[in-house]
Design an enzyme around this catalytic site. Structure first.
Site, PDB file in Angstrom:
ATOM      1  N   LYS A  46     -36.633 -21.916 -54.506  1.00  0.00           N
ATOM      2  CA  LYS A  46     -37.550 -22.549 -55.139  1.00  0.00           C
ATOM      3  C   LYS A  46     -38.597 -21.707 -55.834  1.00  0.00           C
ATOM      4  O   LYS A  46     -38.923 -20.820 -55.422  1.00  0.00           O
ATOM      5  CB  LYS A  46     -38.309 -23.541 -53.838  1.00  0.00           C
ATOM      6  CG  LYS A  46     -39.528 -24.110 -54.470  1.00  0.00           C
ATOM      7  CD  LYS A  46     -39.970 -24.982 -53.380  1.00  0.00           C
ATOM      8  CE  LYS A  46     -41.170 -26.069 -53.776  1.00  0.00           C
ATOM      9  NZ  LYS A  46     -41.822 -26.826 -52.817  1.00  0.00           N
ATOM     10  N   VAL A  89     -35.923 -25.735 -58.115  1.00  0.00           N
ATOM     11  CA  VAL A  89     -35.347 -25.627 -56.844  1.00  0.00           C
ATOM     12  C   VAL A  89     -33.798 -25.215 -57.289  1.00  0.00           C
ATOM     13  O   VAL A  89     -33.068 -26.305 -57.931  1.00  0.00           O
ATOM     14  CB  VAL A  89     -35.227 -26.726 -55.775  1.00  0.00           C
ATOM     15  CG1 VAL A  89     -34.561 -26.067 -54.584  1.00  0.00           C
ATOM     16  CG2 VAL A  89     -36.669 -26.765 -55.652  1.00  0.00           C
ATOM     17  N   ASP A 136     -47.541 -34.898 -47.380  1.00  0.00           N
ATOM     18  CA  ASP A 136     -46.590 -35.689 -48.479  1.00  0.00           C
ATOM     19  C   ASP A 136     -45.376 -36.228 -47.946  1.00  0.00           C
ATOM     20  O   ASP A 136     -44.149 -36.004 -48.333  1.00  0.00           O
ATOM     21  CB  ASP A 136     -46.507 -34.633 -49.561  1.00  0.00           C
ATOM     22  CG  ASP A 136     -46.087 -35.324 -50.885  1.00  0.00           C
ATOM     23  OD1 ASP A 136     -46.003 -36.719 -50.802  1.00  0.00           O
ATOM     24  OD2 ASP A 136     -45.336 -34.754 -51.826  1.00  0.00           O
ATOM     25  N   GLY A 189     -39.585 -30.054 -60.059  1.00  0.00           N
ATOM     26  CA  GLY A 189     -41.025 -30.901 -60.056  1.00  0.00           C
ATOM     27  C   GLY A 189     -41.753 -30.283 -61.176  1.00  0.00           C
ATOM     28  O   GLY A 189     -41.390 -29.781 -62.065  1.00  0.00           O
ATOM     29  N   GLY A 190     -43.119 -30.901 -61.059  1.00  0.00           N
ATOM     30  CA  GLY A 190     -43.986 -30.770 -62.093  1.00  0.00           C
ATOM     31  C   GLY A 190     -44.317 -29.123 -62.355  1.00  0.00           C
ATOM     32  O   GLY A 190     -44.563 -28.887 -63.476  1.00  0.00           O
ATOM     33  N   MET A 191     -44.148 -28.423 -61.237  1.00  0.00           N
ATOM     34  CA  MET A 191     -44.512 -26.709 -61.801  1.00  0.00           C
ATOM     35  C   MET A 191     -43.301 -26.055 -61.207  1.00  0.00           C
ATOM     36  O   MET A 191     -43.520 -24.968 -61.147  1.00  0.00           O
ATOM     37  CB  MET A 191     -46.016 -26.742 -60.871  1.00  0.00           C
ATOM     38  CG  MET A 191     -47.018 -27.461 -61.214  1.00  0.00           C
ATOM     39  SD  MET A 191     -48.443 -26.990 -60.407  1.00  0.00           S
ATOM     40  CE  MET A 191     -48.019 -27.373 -58.628  1.00  0.00           C
ATOM     41  N   GLY A 192     -42.234 -26.487 -61.000  1.00  0.00           N
ATOM     42  CA  GLY A 192     -41.127 -25.815 -60.774  1.00  0.00           C
ATOM     43  C   GLY A 192     -39.874 -26.249 -60.816  1.00  0.00           C
ATOM     44  O   GLY A 192     -39.662 -27.388 -60.968  1.00  0.00           O
TER      45      GLY A 192
END
Length: 423
Positions: A40, A25, A137, A20-23
């Protein structure tokens, strides 16, 4: 992060699952308890410096929020920790197919299957809303269908306590949380977000399952949010004529612009969906089960590179032996299963005898791990295939004996003895 890295002195990374944008998995193994996990990471260095404190708080809140939801439709949280500059969250590794991929493959789902999936999501939302949590979300990418047909709701990463003070503390400055194609009008405007926003998102997901597309389409995020705010609510029967009128009315209400005009709770929506489920599904079973082919194609089943030689195959087998000696039976079985999946029988370095040997080893490892149900299925399947091979009857009979031992371990003696009484 690299495959083989150790996290928290007990988790070994095996392969990346998503980013994702900040991490990131990763799939991994808990070496202490010998089980597969998902790990994660929140990569602090990838978060803008002025947002790191807020992002860290949200990440920890995600762990606590998800851990509080004791529900089969939510992946279990096992651990939370720090690795270098990064925070990490250890969760249940969920096999299956992402709903977005399932809809893309099928183009659109049957009424019964779509209603079943939506009803299961409602069951999770009932538990979440009772715990004062809003997902914020919901979207097809955050819904997983397991091989058994159970729907799992993933990523409570933007979940927040219902109180407006808590919500404001968790919301990153200048950002609207959620995904534009499924965002409720009040959420798009940055207003207070309650359980009704999840119901709106569920309506968007249900519309997409039935029609093949989200209710609104736009070329960019601002235009998409304006569609949610101001465009007329679409009517599903204009896109698909076989949707029952009562279901179409429910969907229209879920997509209402005003939260006050939507159903009052996820429990109410679940009850309204029940008449559209298949008979088996209404008794707690799931229609439209994701088969093993689809499950193996998901990010949670990324294959290892196939061995290109007998030397590479021997190396992987040695790795499995080492894991077995360390009593990491599940991890050893997973190494061999990924090898078996990566090279079909009759191609590359695996011949029929090697395939049989691998399958027998996997079944034995599952038995050693105490997973007697899966081991029994593996032994029985191998025995059936060996019955069709000349000269393999002794091995087939040994597989049946091992399957019997597994059933006895599960306390199913009566069922276990029956196959031998008719021989």
């Amino acid at each position: 992060m690299h495959a083989g890295d150790r996290i928290g002195d007990r988790y070994e990374l095996t392969y990346p699952v998503g980013r994702g944008g900040m991490g990131q998995v990763w799939a991994g193994f808990d070496e202490r308890l010998d089980r597969p996990v998902a790990i994660k990471f929140l990569r602090q260095l990838e978060v803008p410096e002025n947002e790191r404190e807020t992002a860290g708080k949200r990440f920890r809140r995600e762990a606590r929020a998800t851990a509080r939801l004791d529900h089969p439709g939510v992946p279990a949280v096992h651990d939370l920790g720090v690795h270098g500059e990064d925070l990490f969250l250890v969760m249940q590794l969920v096999p299956g197919i992402v709903l977005a991929d399932h809809v893309a493959e099928q183009e659109r789902l049957s009424v019964a299957e779509a209603a079943s999936i939506a009803a299961q999501v409602c069951s999770v939302l009932v538990a979440a809303h009772a715990a004062s949590l809003v997902h914020r979300d919901l979207k097809p990418q955050n819904l997983m269908i397991t091989p058994a047909g159970v729907v799992k709701v993933l990523d409570f990463g933007v979940a927040a306590l219902l109180g407006p003070a808590e919500a404001s503390r968790l919301t990153a400055t200048g950002r609207t949380l959620g995904t534009p194609a499924y965002i409720a009008p009040e959420q798009a405007q940055g207003g207070p977000v309650g359980p009704s926003a999840d119901l709106y998102a569920l309506g968007c997901v249900l519309f997409e399952m039935l029609s093949g597309n989200p209710p609104y389409e736009a070329s960019n995020a601002p235009d998409m949010m304006r569609r949610h705010l101001y465009s007329p609510t679409p009517i599903i029967t204009e896109y698909r004529s076989d949707v029952p009128d009562d279901l179409a009315h429910l969907l229209y209400c879920l997509l209402a612009k005003s939260p006050a005009e939507r159903p009052t709770s996820a429990g109410e929506v679940r009850q309204l969906l029940m008449p559209f489920l298949d008979e088996d599904d209404s008794q707690g079973l799931v229609v439209g089960r994701a088969d093993n082919r689809k499950a193996s194609a998901t990010p949670h089943a990324v294959p290892v590179p196939p061995p290109r030689s007998q030397q590479e195959l021997a190396k992987l087998r040695a790795q499995a032996r080492q894991l077995t000696e360390n009593e990491c039976f599940v991890q050893a079985a997973e190494v061999l299963k990924r090898v078996l999946r990566s090279v079909p029988e009759g191609r590359g370095v695996l011949d029929a005898a090697e395939v049989t040997s691998l399958r027998a080893d996997i079944a034995s490892l599952l038995m050693l791990a105490g997973d007697f149900r899966q081991a029994r299925h593996a032994f029985e399947a191998l025995a059936r295939d060996l019955d069709r091979s000349d000269g393999k009857q002794d091995l087939a009979q040994e597989c049946r004996r091992q399957a019997l031992a597994c059933e006895l371990e599960m306390g199913e003696q009566a069922d276990a003895i029956q196959p031998f009484s008719i021989r």
